[in-house]
Design a protein around this motif. Structure first.
Motif, short mmCIF file in Angstrom:
data_model
loop_
_atom_site.label_atom_id
_atom_site.label_comp_id
_atom_site.label_asym_id
_atom_site.label_seq_id
_atom_site.Cartn_x
_atom_site.Cartn_y
_atom_site.Cartn_z
N SER A 287 0.86 -1.18 0.00
CA SER A 287 0.00 0.00 0.00
C SER A 287 0.90 1.23 0.00
N PRO A 288 0.38 2.37 -0.44
CA PRO A 288 1.23 3.56 -0.52
C PRO A 288 1.94 3.86 0.79
N SER A 369 -2.20 0.54 -18.14
CA SER A 369 -3.15 -0.06 -19.08
C SER A 369 -2.81 -1.51 -19.35
N LEU A 370 -1.52 -1.87 -19.31
CA LEU A 370 -1.16 -3.27 -19.54
C LEU A 370 -1.66 -4.14 -18.40
N ASP A 372 -4.22 -3.44 -16.42
CA ASP A 372 -5.67 -3.49 -16.55
C ASP A 372 -6.07 -4.51 -17.60
N SER A 374 -4.54 -7.15 -18.60
CA SER A 374 -4.36 -8.52 -18.15
C SER A 374 -5.40 -8.88 -17.08
N LEU A 375 -5.62 -7.97 -16.12
CA LEU A 375 -6.61 -8.25 -15.07
C LEU A 375 -7.99 -8.38 -15.69
N THR A 380 -4.81 -13.35 -12.50
CA THR A 380 -4.58 -12.91 -11.13
C THR A 380 -3.43 -11.92 -11.13
N GLU A 383 -0.10 -13.62 -11.88
CA GLU A 383 -0.02 -13.98 -13.30
C GLU A 383 0.27 -12.75 -14.14
N THR A 384 -0.40 -11.66 -13.79
CA THR A 384 -0.18 -10.41 -14.52
C THR A 384 1.27 -9.97 -14.41
N VAL A 388 3.04 -10.31 -17.86
CA VAL A 388 2.93 -9.04 -18.60
C VAL A 388 3.90 -7.99 -18.06
#
Lengths: 488, 265
Positions: A287-288, A369-370, A372, A374-375, A380, A383-384, A388
């Motif tokens: 988290s941030p 965007s990549l 997004d 993949s999701l 998961t 996996e993303t 990716v």
């Protein structure tokens, strides 16, 4: 006049010039700054720059050139019979310097009158005693020639200093006059200042580049010198490293190379997975809040001086490994605390922030965007990342790893303290080995005779190392740049 | 249940694909979607229109739980897909997204080959028994994406090397390859030129035969061209929902009329 005073006076003239230029410009515009071509401060700066830059450049040049010229001249005063080679001449000259500066001291402290110092004679006074009384110790009695040379040295320096003061101050005043006369309401002071600033910036950049060139050239020439004394083939392919200053050394680079390679390999085996996983965590999962805590904490590792890592290796990791792999631990693989493994592990810890910080930035720069995409296809998070994000970031990550590798290859302190000093070719990671950098240090510490291959080999080692790390860095930069083109 | 009594008669409840009921979305303190209820039909193109920041994209992303990836986003209310609540704790959002595919505003092909881009979803979900099977899935998807003829000779060239319009159709093919039941499109043509837009719109019309398509668009002409149903969002509210022809010719709500005639937005 002392150098500091000249410097301060030039600055004072420049300050006066600033005020003069500014007010003259304003006066020429009848007090209204809107009628000027440039802002009033530009006219002031223009005059100040004309005062300071040429005179300070001359000043700097003079400081460098004058001692060289005097040195040349004074050397001719020493009879050739009193020395046989360059080394002895250098010793004599350093005596001359000591006596000259000793006499300066003596005059300053009042042990000698100014005239007395000029009239000194080896027959009538004990120069050693006089100089010892002001804290300058001489190794031997002073010969007449040396004293004459020293006196001559003093005299020349004194005249040189006077001329220096005159020339520098005259140039400063000339600059002041020239620039003030040029100042009027139509003069384009803004553009003139711009040009001066540009040339100052160029000067700074070229100094940095010239220094690099100088370093490389000194490496190259000394390396050539070394290869004249020692066959290159034996150096690059020799498997024994046993320098002895008495002669008959075997200076094969291979054991050092193997040590460097082996230690770097272990270091990267530690740093790459840990650093990369840490980067994935901080950039993708944390988290941030956690990220803003964890990242600086990781980067603190990069701020620890390497000698501290070396101590850590020597005092903590080495004995710790001994307890497990040493003779008492039952395995008996390890003979002493200093080993490739010790240095490699600690160096790996040192490299973690390099890998993690760079990789984190690179992973973050992969477009959202990549992820997004993949999701959105039902992948998961892991996996993303695996399929990716990491492939997209791979070139950059490789670049980060290569930068870490060149850091590892160049590292010295951890090796000196953690890996020992024995140059050997062995597969056992628990043996003591050493690296190129550590050996450069040991070849050049102490009284090195720079005419022997045993000392010159350090330059050949340095050159080889330089070529390798330079190659790695260029390769890394090339990869990073290629990667950048993809997304920007 | 609805603001407009005309809608209830026109909607045939038998082929409702997605039913949203009193959906609220919050971004931190901001109430982004207020009390939206909508029923999206199967084998229909539904367009979401509205001015920027009206929440149409946010609402679209609640339909396949893409908002879960944003930490500060909270969703309340029920969204039923084929009668099952997708916000039920037992629902795996990852599985859901395979069923409800998504195409994004900017074409986002992965930095992989065209083939691997399309095979990505099927591989993750283990949809193919063999290499030949996967080849078949990829070919079918690319044909459905109306891009097969353009790329069949360079399936192993990188997907990023295609033109913008081709990339977007590749992304549609990629979404289609996982055999979703609903296809969500978030301004799919906003980064494309008119010719590529035309191709994608044509494709959307073909996809309607098999899927329920929901498209967010800024272009009212596009909504009019491709959709059968239109929903107008304004300031987080669903203002009006009905047949596209009715919304554009005879809007009930004055705000809808203002928007489609260009007075707000």
């Amino acid at each position: 006049m002392p150098a500091t005073w000249i410097f301060l006076i030039v600055l004072a003239i420049a300050a006066i010039g600033y005020v003069l230029g500014r007010s003259r410009a304003l006066a020429s515009a009848s007090g209204d700054s809107r009628n000027l071509h440039s802002l009033p401060s530009y006219y002031g700066s223009h005059v100040a720059l004309y005062v300071a830059v040429p005179s300070l450049l001359l000043f700097g040049l003079w400081l460098v050139v004058q001692p060289i010229l005097i040195e040349r001249h004074v050397q001719t005063l020493i009879p050739e019979a009193s020395y046989q080679n360059q080394g002895e001449l250098n010793l004599l000259m350093s005596d001359v310097h000591r006596i000259a500066s000793g006499l300066d001291f003596a005059v300053d402290y009042g042990a000698l009158g100014a005239q007395q110092a000029l009239d000194l004679d080896t027959d009538t006074s004990d120069i050693r005693a006089i100089l010892a009384s002001v804290g300058v110790a001489l190794g031997s009695d002073v010969s007449t020639q040396t004293l004459d040379a020293a006196k001559r040295y003093r005299a020349l320096s004194a005249t040189g200093d006077i001329f220096r003061s005159i020339a520098v101050l005259a140039l400063a005043l000339a600059g002041l006059g020239f620039a003030v006369i040029k100042t009027n309401r139509d003069f384009r002071a803004r553009n003139a200042v711009e040009r001066v600033i540009l040339s100052l910036l160029i000067l700074a950049a070229s100094l940095a580049i010239l220094t690099t060139v100088g370093i490389v050239l000194s490496l190259v020439f000394n390396t050539i010198e070394f290869f004249k004394l020692y066959p290159a083939l034996d150096f690059f392919f020799g498997t024994t490293w046993s320098p002895s200053f008495g002669g008959g050394s075997q200076l094969g680079i291979l054991p050092l190379f193997w040590g460097t390679f082996y230690i770097s390999l272990i270091a990267l085996a530690v740093a790459v997975p840990i650093g990369l996983f840490a980067a994935i965590y901080t950039s993708e999962y944390a988290s941030p809040k956690v990220r803003s805590m964890a990242k600086p904490l990781l980067e603190i590792l990069a701020g620890i001086p390497t000698i501290v890592y070396g101590l850590f290796a020597l005092l903590t990791v080495g004995p710790g490994l001994m307890a497990v792999f040493g003779p008492n631990g039952g395995l008996g693989w390890m003979q002493g605390g200093t080993a490739v493994m010790t240095a490699g592990l600690v160096m790996g810890v040192m490299l973690i922030p390099f890998v993690s910080s760079l990789s984190d930035d690179i992973i973050n720069s992969v477009p959202q965007s990549l992820r997004d995409g993949s999701l959105g296809l039902g992948a998961t998070k892991s996996e993303t990342i695996k399929q990716v994000v990491l492939p997209a970031a791979l070139p950059g990550i490789v670049g980060a790893i290569l930068l870490a590798a060149s850091r590892a290859i160049g590292e010295t302190m951890i090796v000196v303290l953690g890996a020992g000093a024995a140059a050997r070719l062995s597969m056992n990671p628990f043996d003591a080995m050493t690296t190129v950098t550590a050996k450069i240090v040991s070849q050049l510490t102490g009284d090195a005779d720079f005419a022997s291959p045993e000392a010159l080999v350090a330059f050949a080692l340095g050159m080889t190392l330089f070529v390798i790390t330079l190659g790695l860095n260029i390769f890394a930069l090339w990869i990073v740049r290629k990667y950048r083109e993809q997304y920007e | 249940m609805y603001d407009s009594p005309t809608l209830e008669t026109k909607l045939n409840t038998k082929n409702i694909k997605i039913a949203a009921d009193n959906v609220q979305v919050y971004y931190g303190e901001t109430h982004a979607i207020k009390d939206v209820s909508v029923q999206i039909q199967d084998k229909t193109v539904t367009a979401f229109i509205g001015p920027s920041g009206c929440g149409k994209s946010t609402f679209l992303r609640t339909l396949n739980r893409m908002n879960d990836t944003i930490d500060i986003c909270r969703v309340q209310g029920n969204i039923l897909l084929d009668g099952e609540n997708i916000y039920d704790p037992r629902v795996d959002p990852v599985q859901l997204r395979a069923k409800v595919g998504m195409v994004f505003q900017k074409p986002n092909p992965f930095p992989k080959s065209i083939y691997d881009n399309v095979a990505y979803g099927p591989r993750i979900h283990g949809m193919s028994k063999s290499k030949a099977d996967l080849d078949q899935i990829v070919e079918t998807a690319l044909r459905r994406g109306a891009i097969w003829d353009e790329v069949k000779d360079r399936l192993h060239a990188p997907g990023t090397g295609l033109s913008g319009g081709q990339q977007q159709r590749l992304c549609i093919a990629r979404a289609v390859a996982t055999e979703p039941e609903v296809l969500l499109m978030d301004e799919p043509c906003s980064a494309l030129d008119p010719i590529a837009t035309g191709q994608v719109e044509e494709l959307i019309d073909e996809l309607r035969e098999d899927y329920s398509v929901v498209i967010v668009t800024h272009s009212m002409q596009q909504a009019a061209r491709v959709s059968q149903k239109t929903a107008f969002f304004h300031l987080g509210n669903l203002v009006e929902y009905g047949d596209t022809s009715q919304i554009f010719t005879n809007p009930v709500d004055p705000r809808t009329e203002s928007y489609i005639t260009g007075r707000i937005g």
